[in-house]
Design a protein around this motif. Sequence first.
Motif, mmCIF file in Angstrom:
data_model
loop_
_atom_site.group_PDB
_atom_site.id
_atom_site.type_symbol
_atom_site.label_atom_id
_atom_site.label_comp_id
_atom_site.label_asym_id
_atom_site.label_seq_id
_atom_site.Cartn_x
_atom_site.Cartn_y
_atom_site.Cartn_z
ATOM 1 N N PRO A 16 -27.994 -20.027 -7.035
ATOM 2 C CA PRO A 16 -27.106 -20.978 -6.356
ATOM 3 C C PRO A 16 -27.879 -22.099 -5.673
ATOM 4 O O PRO A 16 -29.041 -21.924 -5.296
ATOM 5 N N SER A 20 -24.373 -23.210 -1.560
ATOM 6 C CA SER A 20 -23.690 -22.013 -2.067
ATOM 7 C C SER A 20 -24.357 -20.750 -1.531
ATOM 8 O O SER A 20 -23.677 -19.798 -1.134
ATOM 9 N N TRP A 146 -19.354 -22.146 -5.723
ATOM 10 C CA TRP A 146 -20.686 -21.917 -6.280
ATOM 11 C C TRP A 146 -21.081 -23.129 -7.105
ATOM 12 O O TRP A 146 -20.309 -23.628 -7.908
#
Length: 170
Positions: A16, A20, A146
């Motif tokens: 990520p 995120s 995400w």
Amino acid sequence: MPLDPPALRLFVALWPCARSRAALAERQRGLHWPAAARRVAAADLHLTLAFIGAVPAGRLDAVRSATTLPSFDVALVLDRFELWNGGTVVLRPSTVPDVLIDLQARLVASLQAAALPCDRRPFVPHVTLGRKAKGLDCVGVAPVCWRSTGQVLARSVGGRYSAVARSLAG
């Protein structure tokens, strides 16, 4: 006679972006974990695309070659918290974009074409937040947006992960 170098335990995953990762870690901290639970370290949170497993160190170049594929910026909404059998806590998307399904399929095909091992179970995109958490209540946890900008060939050693190679979105 020299000993063979140890096998490398490898997988390919989306890592990520910083925002995120921070959101995932915040959700993870907000859960009431059972005493026996093992939380995944924030730095190790990822979404596995292909688990390769143990590969002789001498085949690392072949693995790098098979896993260096064009990548895409992947955006997901991780909005399904689930407690899987055995107490594994995961966060999954309700909707999986075609670009992610295509990337994972191309990766598996490339590994198979190179005669490399690869987990053949159906692809269920998820981020593991912790293990051994039977009884954990995951209700009411806010979704996480995400974003990733490529995939990582990673090595697992002692339950921690490190990047071996990166394929950036382009």
